[in-house]
Design a protein around this motif. Structure first.
Motif, PDB file in Angstrom:
ATOM      1  N   ILE A   1      12.023  84.236   7.911  1.00  0.00           N
ATOM      2  CA  ILE A   1      12.504  85.190   6.761  1.00  0.00           C
ATOM      3  C   ILE A   1      13.128  84.703   5.656  1.00  0.00           C
ATOM      4  N   GLN A   2      14.467  83.709   6.008  1.00  0.00           N
ATOM      5  CA  GLN A   2      15.435  83.189   4.846  1.00  0.00           C
ATOM      6  C   GLN A   2      14.601  82.136   4.218  1.00  0.00           C
ATOM      7  N   LEU A   3      13.816  81.196   4.936  1.00  0.00           N
ATOM      8  CA  LEU A   3      12.988  80.378   4.098  1.00  0.00           C
ATOM      9  C   LEU A   3      11.704  80.788   3.462  1.00  0.00           C
ATOM     10  N   LEU A   4      11.103  81.865   4.027  1.00  0.00           N
ATOM     11  CA  LEU A   4       9.755  82.388   3.252  1.00  0.00           C
ATOM     12  C   LEU A   4      10.363  82.902   2.116  1.00  0.00           C
ATOM     13  N   LEU A   5      11.645  83.725   2.173  1.00  0.00           N
ATOM     14  CA  LEU A   5      11.956  84.452   0.819  1.00  0.00           C
ATOM     15  C   LEU A   5      12.044  83.406  -0.166  1.00  0.00           C
ATOM     16  N   LYS A   6      12.480  82.173   0.063  1.00  0.00           N
ATOM     17  CA  LYS A   6      12.810  81.067  -0.907  1.00  0.00           C
ATOM     18  C   LYS A   6      11.866  80.734  -1.604  1.00  0.00           C
ATOM     19  N   ARG A   7      10.721  80.651  -0.297  1.00  0.00           N
ATOM     20  CA  ARG A   7       9.555  80.181  -1.092  1.00  0.00           C
ATOM     21  C   ARG A   7       9.006  81.092  -2.123  1.00  0.00           C
TER      22      ARG A   7
ATOM     23  N   ILE B   1      11.901  73.004  -0.115  1.00  0.00           N
ATOM     24  CA  ILE B   1      11.872  73.616   1.086  1.00  0.00           C
ATOM     25  C   ILE B   1      10.429  73.726   1.731  1.00  0.00           C
ATOM     26  N   ASP B   2       9.536  73.248   0.813  1.00  0.00           N
ATOM     27  CA  ASP B   2       8.024  73.348   1.467  1.00  0.00           C
ATOM     28  C   ASP B   2       7.449  71.918   1.125  1.00  0.00           C
ATOM     29  N   ILE B   3       7.378  71.204   2.257  1.00  0.00           N
ATOM     30  CA  ILE B   3       6.616  69.811   2.473  1.00  0.00           C
ATOM     31  C   ILE B   3       5.498  69.657   1.791  1.00  0.00           C
ATOM     32  N   VAL B   4       4.625  70.850   2.057  1.00  0.00           N
ATOM     33  CA  VAL B   4       3.259  70.870   1.983  1.00  0.00           C
ATOM     34  C   VAL B   4       2.749  70.831   0.351  1.00  0.00           C
ATOM     35  N   SER B   5       3.948  71.574  -0.406  1.00  0.00           N
ATOM     36  CA  SER B   5       3.826  71.537  -1.732  1.00  0.00           C
ATOM     37  C   SER B   5       4.030  70.431  -2.820  1.00  0.00           C
ATOM     38  N   ARG B   6       4.439  69.190  -1.889  1.00  0.00           N
ATOM     39  CA  ARG B   6       4.907  68.132  -2.616  1.00  0.00           C
ATOM     40  C   ARG B   6       3.646  67.328  -3.017  1.00  0.00           C
ATOM     41  N   GLN B   7       2.559  67.637  -2.696  1.00  0.00           N
ATOM     42  CA  GLN B   7       1.391  67.173  -3.211  1.00  0.00           C
ATOM     43  C   GLN B   7       0.717  67.864  -4.293  1.00  0.00           C
ATOM     44  N   LEU B   8       1.375  68.920  -4.925  1.00  0.00           N
ATOM     45  CA  LEU B   8       0.915  69.502  -6.027  1.00  0.00           C
ATOM     46  C   LEU B   8       1.466  68.743  -7.082  1.00  0.00           C
ATOM     47  N   THR B   9       0.770  68.926  -8.336  1.00  0.00           N
ATOM     48  CA  THR B   9       1.195  68.488  -9.557  1.00  0.00           C
ATOM     49  C   THR B   9       1.781  69.687 -10.420  1.00  0.00           C
ATOM     50  N   LYS B  10       2.617  69.298 -11.460  1.00  0.00           N
ATOM     51  CA  LYS B  10       3.199  70.541 -12.244  1.00  0.00           C
ATOM     52  C   LYS B  10       1.967  71.312 -12.755  1.00  0.00           C
ATOM     53  N   GLU B  11       0.916  70.840 -13.205  1.00  0.00           N
ATOM     54  CA  GLU B  11      -0.209  71.558 -13.808  1.00  0.00           C
ATOM     55  C   GLU B  11      -0.855  72.266 -12.850  1.00  0.00           C
TER      56      GLU B  11
ATOM     57  N   SER C   1       9.822  73.191  10.572  1.00  0.00           N
ATOM     58  CA  SER C   1      10.090  72.251  11.482  1.00  0.00           C
ATOM     59  C   SER C   1      12.052  71.886  10.694  1.00  0.00           C
ATOM     60  N   GLN C   2      12.694  71.640  11.749  1.00  0.00           N
ATOM     61  CA  GLN C   2      14.018  71.357  11.767  1.00  0.00           C
ATOM     62  C   GLN C   2      14.222  69.851  11.072  1.00  0.00           C
ATOM     63  N   THR C   3      14.765  69.682  10.297  1.00  0.00           N
ATOM     64  CA  THR C   3      14.842  68.329   9.473  1.00  0.00           C
ATOM     65  C   THR C   3      16.471  68.068   9.341  1.00  0.00           C
ATOM     66  N   SER C   4      16.796  66.959   8.954  1.00  0.00           N
ATOM     67  CA  SER C   4      18.127  66.453   8.796  1.00  0.00           C
ATOM     68  C   SER C   4      18.685  67.115   7.648  1.00  0.00           C
ATOM     69  N   SER C   5      18.101  67.932   6.583  1.00  0.00           N
ATOM     70  CA  SER C   5      18.581  68.627   5.667  1.00  0.00           C
ATOM     71  C   SER C   5      18.072  70.218   5.850  1.00  0.00           C
ATOM     72  N   GLY C   6      17.860  70.595   7.409  1.00  0.00           N
ATOM     73  CA  GLY C   6      17.579  71.936   7.271  1.00  0.00           C
ATOM     74  C   GLY C   6      16.141  72.324   7.656  1.00  0.00           C
ATOM     75  N   TRP C   7      15.818  73.523   7.761  1.00  0.00           N
ATOM     76  CA  TRP C   7      14.420  73.917   8.073  1.00  0.00           C
ATOM     77  C   TRP C   7      13.736  74.049   6.723  1.00  0.00           C
ATOM     78  N   LYS C   8      12.622  73.196   6.940  1.00  0.00           N
ATOM     79  CA  LYS C   8      11.223  73.058   5.953  1.00  0.00           C
ATOM     80  C   LYS C   8      10.140  73.747   6.429  1.00  0.00           C
ATOM     81  N   LEU C   9       9.256  74.188   5.460  1.00  0.00           N
ATOM     82  CA  LEU C   9       8.004  74.501   5.858  1.00  0.00           C
ATOM     83  C   LEU C   9       6.945  73.178   5.764  1.00  0.00           C
ATOM     84  N   THR C  10       6.404  72.911   6.874  1.00  0.00           N
ATOM     85  CA  THR C  10       5.447  71.633   7.201  1.00  0.00           C
ATOM     86  C   THR C  10       4.190  71.706   7.276  1.00  0.00           C
TER      87      THR C  10
END
Length: 257
Positions: A120-126, A141-151, A208-217
């Motif tokens: 819930i904590q992470l999904l609310l941030k999303r 917090i969302d690894i999947v979104s890193r492939q998105l362009t700003k446009e 997934s738990q990463t070195s910098s906390g929970w991320k949506l993978t």
């Protein structure tokens, strides 16, 4: 170089190593959180290896070392919510987590499982990143979104507004991964559905738990989706949410989750 000079340089090197040893300095802070007060929920812990020390494992998966945790909250396993500000260049005898100054600390009494609380904590941030139309915040917090362009991001969020997390189901969880599904509403900026301009959306997720906390993978559509998006379905889900969480907007959980 004479002997006295060599000794002086040696002593200076030892002094510098002592002063800047990782055992006495705060863990590097996230630049985005420095000088910013943020809200968090988490669990108090008393590591057996550090006598008399109480830390907090945040629901974001990050360890926090509080410099002013009130005595009444120093209980192993206690679930709390708090506001925090990270303290950089602060010295500590403990090498454990990010040093933080707390305020507005209160205990949480909830039957929600820890895994669901973290989701819930992470999904609310999303969803907050959608509401504020902030791609940088989303990609943190969302690894999947890193492939998105700003446009691409701007074009998508321009269609919707007022995202509200409605319900979360956890299907599997362990110390490194949480999988489940969630339902949320969003308002169509220039459109209309059978139940007005409010659209009901659903997705599966893996955290997934990463070195910098929970991320949506991982994220995707619900397979064999059992719901039909209608006013009746939305009303049923809201009733289900109220029964489970005492609210149909998960952002209202624990006042300011």
């Amino acid at each position: 170089m004479n002997t006295i000079t060599k000794r002086c340089l040696c002593l200076f090197s030892i002094l510098m190593l002592t002063v800047f040893s990782p055992a006495v300095l705060a863990v590097a802070a996230d630049p985005a959180q420095v000088n910013t007060t943020f809200h968090m929920t988490g669990q108090v812990t008393a590591p057996t290896a550090i006598q008399g020390f109480y830390g907090i494992i945040g629901d974001d998966g990050v360890k926090y070392q509080p410099i002013n945790l009130p005595r009444k909250f120093k209980k192993e396993g206690l679930i709390i919510q708090f506001d925090a500000k990270l303290k950089v260049n602060t010295m500590s005898t403990f090498q454990w987590g990010k040093i933080a100054e707390l305020s507005n600390v209160t205990q949480i009494t909830s039957s929600i499982a820890p895994e669901e609380r973290k989701a819930i904590q992470l999904l609310l941030k999303r969803l907050d990143s959608f509401n504020t139309k902030d791609l940088e915040k989303l990609q943190e917090i969302d690894i999947v979104s890193r492939q998105l362009t700003k446009e691409q991001f701007d074009n998508w969020v321009a269609k919707y507004d007022h995202f509200t997390l409605l319900y979360v189901d956890i299907s599997d969880a362990d110390s490194t991964s949480i999988t489940g599904s969630c339902y949320y509403t969003r308002e169509l900026v220039n459109g209309m559905t059978l139940h007005g301009n409010t659209d009901l959306a659903a997705m599966t997720f893996t955290l997934s738990q990463t070195s910098s906390g929970w991320k949506l993978t991982e994220s995707g559509s619900l397979s064999n989706q059992p719901i039909q998006y209608s006013a009746d379905t939305l009303a049923t889900l809201k009733e289900k949410s109220v029964k489970k969480y005492n609210t149909d907007s998960l952002a209202a959980l624990w006042q300011r989750i």
